[in-house]
Design a protein around this motif. Sequence first.
Motif, mmCIF file in Angstrom:
data_model
loop_
_atom_site.group_PDB
_atom_site.id
_atom_site.type_symbol
_atom_site.label_atom_id
_atom_site.label_comp_id
_atom_site.label_asym_id
_atom_site.label_seq_id
_atom_site.Cartn_x
_atom_site.Cartn_y
_atom_site.Cartn_z
ATOM 1 N N ASN A 263 -19.573 140.916 76.281
ATOM 2 C CA ASN A 263 -19.668 140.903 74.694
ATOM 3 C C ASN A 263 -18.612 140.073 74.171
ATOM 4 O O ASN A 263 -18.631 139.687 73.064
ATOM 5 N N GLU A 264 -17.522 139.810 74.735
ATOM 6 C CA GLU A 264 -16.264 139.321 74.131
ATOM 7 C C GLU A 264 -15.950 137.932 74.769
ATOM 8 O O GLU A 264 -16.284 137.509 75.845
ATOM 9 N N PRO A 265 -15.551 137.286 73.395
ATOM 10 C CA PRO A 265 -14.861 136.025 73.869
ATOM 11 C C PRO A 265 -13.684 135.920 75.096
ATOM 12 O O PRO A 265 -13.134 137.034 75.140
ATOM 13 N N LYS A 266 -13.506 134.735 75.536
ATOM 14 C CA LYS A 266 -12.306 134.709 76.372
ATOM 15 C C LYS A 266 -11.078 135.142 75.728
ATOM 16 O O LYS A 266 -10.818 135.094 74.620
ATOM 17 N N LYS A 267 -10.227 135.470 76.671
ATOM 18 C CA LYS A 267 -8.929 136.056 76.490
ATOM 19 C C LYS A 267 -7.974 135.296 75.474
ATOM 20 O O LYS A 267 -7.360 135.797 74.412
ATOM 21 N N GLU A 268 -8.002 134.138 75.588
ATOM 22 C CA GLU A 268 -7.172 133.172 75.083
ATOM 23 C C GLU A 268 -7.753 133.203 73.315
ATOM 24 O O GLU A 268 -6.902 132.557 72.589
ATOM 25 N N ASN A 269 -8.874 133.529 73.144
ATOM 26 C CA ASN A 269 -9.165 133.574 71.847
ATOM 27 C C ASN A 269 -9.145 134.881 71.092
ATOM 28 O O ASN A 269 -9.523 135.161 69.840
ATOM 29 N N GLN A 270 -8.387 135.917 71.817
ATOM 30 C CA GLN A 270 -8.614 137.297 71.259
ATOM 31 C C GLN A 270 -7.132 137.186 70.123
ATOM 32 O O GLN A 270 -6.621 138.150 70.276
ATOM 33 N N THR A 271 -7.343 136.490 69.024
ATOM 34 C CA THR A 271 -6.373 136.426 67.967
ATOM 35 C C THR A 271 -6.797 138.017 67.164
ATOM 36 O O THR A 271 -7.971 138.267 67.196
ATOM 37 N N SER A 272 -5.553 138.658 66.614
ATOM 38 C CA SER A 272 -5.795 139.874 65.972
ATOM 39 C C SER A 272 -6.255 139.405 64.543
ATOM 40 O O SER A 272 -5.608 138.856 63.742
ATOM 41 N N TYR A 273 -7.349 140.064 64.144
ATOM 42 C CA TYR A 273 -7.573 139.961 62.873
ATOM 43 C C TYR A 273 -7.985 141.287 62.008
ATOM 44 O O TYR A 273 -8.298 142.211 62.837
ATOM 45 N N PRO A 274 -7.532 141.240 60.613
ATOM 46 C CA PRO A 274 -7.854 142.643 59.990
ATOM 47 C C PRO A 274 -9.388 143.453 60.160
ATOM 48 O O PRO A 274 -9.183 144.506 60.282
ATOM 49 N N TYR A 275 -10.100 142.519 59.998
ATOM 50 C CA TYR A 275 -11.426 142.909 60.181
ATOM 51 C C TYR A 275 -11.783 143.420 61.431
ATOM 52 O O TYR A 275 -12.970 144.463 61.643
ATOM 53 N N ILE A 276 -11.282 142.829 62.716
ATOM 54 C CA ILE A 276 -11.565 143.299 63.929
ATOM 55 C C ILE A 276 -10.965 144.727 64.022
ATOM 56 O O ILE A 276 -11.400 145.715 64.582
ATOM 57 N N GLU A 277 -9.685 144.999 63.397
ATOM 58 C CA GLU A 277 -9.110 146.078 63.369
ATOM 59 C C GLU A 277 -9.803 147.045 62.606
ATOM 60 O O GLU A 277 -9.959 148.328 63.112
ATOM 61 N N TRP A 278 -10.360 146.805 61.474
ATOM 62 C CA TRP A 278 -11.257 147.481 60.631
ATOM 63 C C TRP A 278 -12.352 148.156 61.535
ATOM 64 O O TRP A 278 -12.832 149.328 61.506
ATOM 65 N N LEU A 279 -13.055 147.192 62.349
ATOM 66 C CA LEU A 279 -14.186 147.453 63.048
ATOM 67 C C LEU A 279 -13.937 148.558 64.077
ATOM 68 O O LEU A 279 -14.660 149.373 64.430
ATOM 69 N N ASP A 280 -12.693 148.184 64.911
ATOM 70 C CA ASP A 280 -12.074 149.229 65.894
ATOM 71 C C ASP A 280 -12.204 150.745 65.398
ATOM 72 O O ASP A 280 -12.232 151.644 66.172
ATOM 73 N N LYS A 281 -11.846 150.765 64.111
ATOM 74 C CA LYS A 281 -11.672 152.232 63.756
ATOM 75 C C LYS A 281 -12.967 152.821 63.140
ATOM 76 O O LYS A 281 -12.891 154.037 62.946
ATOM 77 N N GLN A 282 -14.148 152.292 63.383
ATOM 78 C CA GLN A 282 -15.381 152.748 62.823
ATOM 79 C C GLN A 282 -15.948 153.702 63.843
ATOM 80 O O GLN A 282 -15.697 153.434 65.198
ATOM 81 N N ASP A 283 -16.782 154.600 63.520
ATOM 82 C CA ASP A 283 -17.347 155.620 64.413
ATOM 83 C C ASP A 283 -18.572 154.820 65.242
ATOM 84 O O ASP A 283 -19.576 154.297 64.527
ATOM 85 N N GLY A 284 -18.542 155.188 66.372
ATOM 86 C CA GLY A 284 -19.910 154.791 67.232
ATOM 87 C C GLY A 284 -20.213 153.504 67.349
ATOM 88 O O GLY A 284 -20.071 152.546 66.495
ATOM 89 N N PRO A 285 -21.083 153.338 68.410
ATOM 90 C CA PRO A 285 -21.596 151.774 68.473
ATOM 91 C C PRO A 285 -22.695 151.521 67.623
ATOM 92 O O PRO A 285 -23.356 152.299 67.391
#
Length: 477
Positions: A263-285
């Motif tokens: 489900n993830e884009p290729k590694k070179e596109n894995q720029t860190s974004y605040p909204y991705i970090e926010w999603l990482d902290k949410q509970d459950g899929p």
Amino acid sequence: MGSASPLHVVVIPYLAQGHTAPLIDLSKLLARRGIKVTIITTPANSQNILSRVSRTPEISLSIIPFPRVEGLPEGVENTADIPSVDLFLPFVVATKKLKEPFENILRDMFKAGCPPICIISDFFLSWTIDTCRSFNIPRVVSHGMGVLPQVISKAAFSHAPQILASLPSDVIQFPELTIPFQLHRADFFDFHRYTDPNDPLSKVVMEAGKADMESWGVVVNSFEELESEDIAALESFYGNDAKAWCVGPLLLCDQIEDDEGANEPKKENQTSYPYIEWLDKQDGPDTVLYVSFGTQARLSNMQMDEIALGLEMAMHPFIWVVKSQTWLAPEGWEERVKRRGLIMRTWVEQRRILAHPKVGGFLSHCGWNSVLESLSMGVPMLAWPMGAEQPFNAKVAERLGAGMRILEVVGEGTGTIGSEIICDKVKELMCGAEGRKARERAQELKRMTRQAVKKGGSSDRTLNELIECLAHRRTDM
């Protein structure tokens, strides 16, 4: 002409984000087949394109000045930057003036011994049909729409009197077509303008439609498994035995195609974004609702208030992309939702958000790019169409079983939708029985999209066939 010279394709997108993105992806797919690609754009649009193709040396940009026209603010070179819908027509007038510098670039290509085997042109750049004739180059047109939405849009002009005489809730039928869902008058946004000979917008649409039908072929950002039953109907609108080539979903050009569950884009596109970090902290899929209505939709402040209150009442975590420059949230609202809601007022990488395992639903205007992104990431949609062919896209998603509509009939003439309706629909999508079925179906469609684009898949084969046809044409000249 020597057949040993490298194949070369020229791509000229319309200066709108939703029209440009798929053609960048198509350019990458062509480049991976060893084809030289030249993308034509203007200075203000070049940086965005360069940021996406900088790792692909086969792709180059030719930058031409954006013409100045009366009434259009200086620096506005993309529809996303148009401050008012009233300036759309001056913007179209400006794009017509790109013809002369574009043709100068083509002359230089011929002089250099590197003429293109085709020009892939956006539908709205109707003047490219005359250029293609002058240079004896096939015009391959791109609409940024799916097959069935294109069929409905084209057929509508043959039934203009019926549509114009109907009430918003009236059912519209096209006897010559098999359409797998009901159409209503409300589904045809701005149709009175498109068919009014005194409206300048009508002239733009008619010119584009005429050039479209005279094109050598049409490239479609869709795939056969999704829309094979409608391809022949689309081709019937074209002359000269033109074919419709389904080569999508183009957005998957940057995905790891050999891993069906990835489900993830290729590694070179894995720029860190605040909204991705926010999603990482949410509970459950599958717990977060993503809300975005694209770059063109303009909602009233009253409607924005109702969306805000509906999201609050639904009690589900959400990311909401807000484009309005005038809307202020209801007093105290941001404080009340701050633990489970994230408001983004800047650009976001939508594909990254939809690919995140915490995202379980998408409240969307149903632009075709958004539909494909949602299906390709296995995320069900809550469809709220707001213009163009979006009502047809919404019904396609619903028919596939991967979407729900905010209202049974929503379109031209629909007033403000209340917070209670929004709340109930969000709850149904995120935790109701209908939403669970849509999520399961979206996951099935996700697997289908990846099968289509992988090596040997239907879209992969179709793109190879398109290149082969164009290469043979060049050899025969």
